[in-house]
Design a protein around this motif. Structure first.
Motif, PDB file in Angstrom:
ATOM      1  N   LEU A 241      -0.638  15.485   5.859  1.00  0.00           N
ATOM      2  CA  LEU A 241      -1.217  14.157   6.115  1.00  0.00           C
ATOM      3  C   LEU A 241      -1.942  14.124   7.454  1.00  0.00           C
ATOM      4  CD1 LEU A 241       1.913  12.045   5.125  1.00  0.00           C
ATOM      5  CD2 LEU A 241      -0.207  12.186   3.810  1.00  0.00           C
ATOM      6  N   SER A 242      -2.972  13.310   7.539  1.00  0.00           N
ATOM      7  CA  SER A 242      -3.646  13.103   8.826  1.00  0.00           C
ATOM      8  C   SER A 242      -2.741  12.242   9.714  1.00  0.00           C
ATOM      9  CB  SER A 242      -4.973  12.373   8.612  1.00  0.00           C
ATOM     10  OG  SER A 242      -4.725  11.058   8.127  1.00  0.00           O
ATOM     11  N   GLU A 243      -3.001  12.290  11.012  1.00  0.00           N
ATOM     12  CA  GLU A 243      -2.224  11.453  11.954  1.00  0.00           C
ATOM     13  C   GLU A 243      -2.345   9.984  11.571  1.00  0.00           C
ATOM     14  OE1 GLU A 243      -1.821  10.612  16.754  1.00  0.00           O
ATOM     15  OE2 GLU A 243      -3.287  12.072  16.057  1.00  0.00           O
ATOM     16  N   LYS A 244      -3.547   9.576  11.172  1.00  0.00           N
ATOM     17  CA  LYS A 244      -3.786   8.175  10.780  1.00  0.00           C
ATOM     18  C   LYS A 244      -2.887   7.786   9.603  1.00  0.00           C
ATOM     19  CE  LYS A 244      -7.397   5.198   8.970  1.00  0.00           C
ATOM     20  NZ  LYS A 244      -8.539   5.212   8.084  1.00  0.00           N
ATOM     21  N   ASN A 245      -2.807   8.648   8.596  1.00  0.00           N
ATOM     22  CA  ASN A 245      -1.988   8.336   7.421  1.00  0.00           C
ATOM     23  C   ASN A 245      -0.491   8.370   7.734  1.00  0.00           C
ATOM     24  OD1 ASN A 245      -4.105   7.756   5.755  1.00  0.00           O
ATOM     25  ND2 ASN A 245      -4.211   9.782   4.818  1.00  0.00           N
ATOM     26  N   ARG A 246      -0.081   9.284   8.616  1.00  0.00           N
ATOM     27  CA  ARG A 246       1.337   9.287   9.037  1.00  0.00           C
ATOM     28  C   ARG A 246       1.676   7.971   9.738  1.00  0.00           C
ATOM     29  NH1 ARG A 246       0.265  14.814  10.565  1.00  0.00           N
ATOM     30  NH2 ARG A 246       0.057  14.199  12.762  1.00  0.00           N
ATOM     31  N   ASP A 247       0.761   7.522  10.598  1.00  0.00           N
ATOM     32  CA  ASP A 247       0.990   6.268  11.330  1.00  0.00           C
ATOM     33  C   ASP A 247       0.988   5.055  10.401  1.00  0.00           C
ATOM     34  OD1 ASP A 247       1.259   7.651  13.692  1.00  0.00           O
ATOM     35  OD2 ASP A 247      -0.797   7.302  14.365  1.00  0.00           O
ATOM     36  N   LEU A 248       0.210   5.133   9.322  1.00  0.00           N
ATOM     37  CA  LEU A 248       0.216   4.059   8.317  1.00  0.00           C
ATOM     38  C   LEU A 248       1.535   4.039   7.541  1.00  0.00           C
ATOM     39  CD1 LEU A 248      -3.317   4.314   6.617  1.00  0.00           C
ATOM     40  CD2 LEU A 248      -2.400   2.312   7.787  1.00  0.00           C
ATOM     41  N   LEU A 249       2.047   5.236   7.234  1.00  0.00           N
ATOM     42  CA  LEU A 249       3.263   5.347   6.423  1.00  0.00           C
ATOM     43  C   LEU A 249       4.534   4.966   7.173  1.00  0.00           C
ATOM     44  CD1 LEU A 249       2.535   8.635   4.460  1.00  0.00           C
ATOM     45  CD2 LEU A 249       3.248   6.476   3.423  1.00  0.00           C
ATOM     46  N   LYS A 250       4.568   5.230   8.471  1.00  0.00           N
ATOM     47  CA  LYS A 250       5.803   5.026   9.243  1.00  0.00           C
ATOM     48  C   LYS A 250       6.390   3.614   9.052  1.00  0.00           C
ATOM     49  CE  LYS A 250       7.524   5.214  14.012  1.00  0.00           C
ATOM     50  NZ  LYS A 250       7.289   4.082  14.869  1.00  0.00           N
ATOM     51  N   PRO A 251       5.611   2.524   9.292  1.00  0.00           N
ATOM     52  CA  PRO A 251       6.210   1.189   9.113  1.00  0.00           C
ATOM     53  C   PRO A 251       6.555   0.872   7.667  1.00  0.00           C
ATOM     54  CG  PRO A 251       3.866   1.012   9.643  1.00  0.00           C
ATOM     55  CD  PRO A 251       4.231   2.454   9.810  1.00  0.00           C
ATOM     56  N   ILE A 252       5.820   1.464   6.710  1.00  0.00           N
ATOM     57  CA  ILE A 252       6.123   1.228   5.280  1.00  0.00           C
ATOM     58  C   ILE A 252       7.480   1.843   4.942  1.00  0.00           C
ATOM     59  CG2 ILE A 252       5.406   1.801   2.908  1.00  0.00           C
ATOM     60  CD1 ILE A 252       2.470   1.770   4.000  1.00  0.00           C
ATOM     61  N   ILE A 253       7.696   3.084   5.408  1.00  0.00           N
ATOM     62  CA  ILE A 253       8.981   3.768   5.168  1.00  0.00           C
ATOM     63  C   ILE A 253      10.114   2.977   5.821  1.00  0.00           C
ATOM     64  CG2 ILE A 253      10.341   5.849   5.699  1.00  0.00           C
ATOM     65  CD1 ILE A 253       7.541   7.368   5.601  1.00  0.00           C
ATOM     66  N   GLU A 254       9.907   2.571   7.072  1.00  0.00           N
ATOM     67  CA  GLU A 254      10.964   1.853   7.798  1.00  0.00           C
ATOM     68  C   GLU A 254      11.287   0.500   7.154  1.00  0.00           C
ATOM     69  OE1 GLU A 254      10.289   3.828  12.201  1.00  0.00           O
ATOM     70  OE2 GLU A 254       9.573   1.796  11.863  1.00  0.00           O
ATOM     71  N   LYS A 255      10.270  -0.154   6.629  1.00  0.00           N
ATOM     72  CA  LYS A 255      10.476  -1.468   6.004  1.00  0.00           C
ATOM     73  C   LYS A 255      11.246  -1.355   4.694  1.00  0.00           C
ATOM     74  CE  LYS A 255       8.002  -5.433   4.134  1.00  0.00           C
ATOM     75  NZ  LYS A 255       6.714  -5.944   3.653  1.00  0.00           N
ATOM     76  N   HIS A 256      10.895  -0.333   3.896  1.00  0.00           N
ATOM     77  CA  HIS A 256      11.457  -0.248   2.542  1.00  0.00           C
ATOM     78  C   HIS A 256      12.712   0.621   2.436  1.00  0.00           C
ATOM     79  CE1 HIS A 256       8.255  -2.524   0.635  1.00  0.00           C
ATOM     80  NE2 HIS A 256       7.403  -1.864   1.405  1.00  0.00           N
ATOM     81  N   ALA A 257      12.958   1.462   3.418  1.00  0.00           N
ATOM     82  CA  ALA A 257      14.133   2.350   3.352  1.00  0.00           C
ATOM     83  C   ALA A 257      15.428   1.543   3.298  1.00  0.00           C
ATOM     84  CB  ALA A 257      14.147   3.288   4.545  1.00  0.00           C
ATOM     85  N   ILE A 258      16.368   2.010   2.517  1.00  0.00           N
ATOM     86  CA  ILE A 258      17.711   1.420   2.516  1.00  0.00           C
ATOM     87  C   ILE A 258      18.341   1.695   3.882  1.00  0.00           C
ATOM     88  CG2 ILE A 258      20.035   1.650   1.515  1.00  0.00           C
ATOM     89  CD1 ILE A 258      18.568   2.323  -1.173  1.00  0.00           C
TER      90      ILE A 258
END
Length: 199
Positions: free
Chosen positions: A49-66
């Motif tokens: 993944l590009s740095e931009k896409n990793r940075d986009l994914l981080k809050p999504i993972i944190e929000k949805h993770a159990i």
């Protein structure tokens, strides 16, 4: 297409680390439990993944993770117990921080040691096969990059903001010129033989 689950356990955690091959900075691990219905077309092994896409994914993972957790292990510990053991320890510590606790763990790679009697499976290239490991790889990488950006301010001459502590030509030239810092891993070969420091 990444798979959602390996074991059939609802609270299955994936774990991975970042920064194993670096000359400076911590080794950073993350553990993530994702919900059964988690979907992301973007999610993949962080290295793909590009740095931009990793940075986009981080809050999504944190929000949805159990549940998720991240651990940095400093160079002093890496030098003391070696990088393989430090990588495993960082993953174990991340698993121990999860709340709720995981009932099964899938680990990127082929080496691990059990933690709190939780059953586990090691999966080579697991970060490109299972969502929870890919998510852990993204968190480990983004948190470690943030850490390296912070310590870059303290020692800008090594350009950690750019190289993140990896053994680039520029990083090695800076070590040859300025010496080492408290963030360098002294058990690593920091310079090629012809550029050895006078210690």
């Amino acid at each position: 297409m990444l798979k959602n689950n390996y074991s059939g356990e609802l609270l299955e955690a994936g774990t991975d680390e970042a920064g194993r091959g670096c000359l400076a900075g911590p080794v950073t691990a993350a553990a993530v439990i994702l919900p059964e219905n988690f979907e992301s077309l973007l999610l993949n092994d962080s290295k793909q993944l590009s740095e931009k896409n990793r940075d986009l994914l981080k809050p999504i993972i944190e929000k949805h993770a159990i549940s998720f957790a991240v651990t940095h292990l400093e160079p002093l510990i890496i030098d003391e117990i070696n990088i393989l053991n430090a990588s495993i320890k960082a993953m174990q510590e991340s698993i121990c921080k999860l709340n709720p606790t995981s009932s099964y763990v899938i680990v990127d790679g082929n080496r691990f040691k059990p933690v709190n009697s939780i059953p586990f499976t090691t999966i080579i290239k697991g970060d490109s096969k299972y969502m929870s490991i890919a998510a852990a790889s993204v968190l480990a990488k983004t948190y470690r990059d943030e850490y390296m950006n912070r310590i870059h301010e303290e020692f800008p001459m090594y350009n950690w903001k750019q190289n993140k502590g990896y053994p680039t030509k520029e990083h090695r030239e800076a070590i040859a010129k300025y010496g080492t810092t408290k963030y360098h891993r002294m058990s690593f070969r920091l310079l090629p033989e012809q550029l050895q420091l006078e210690l």
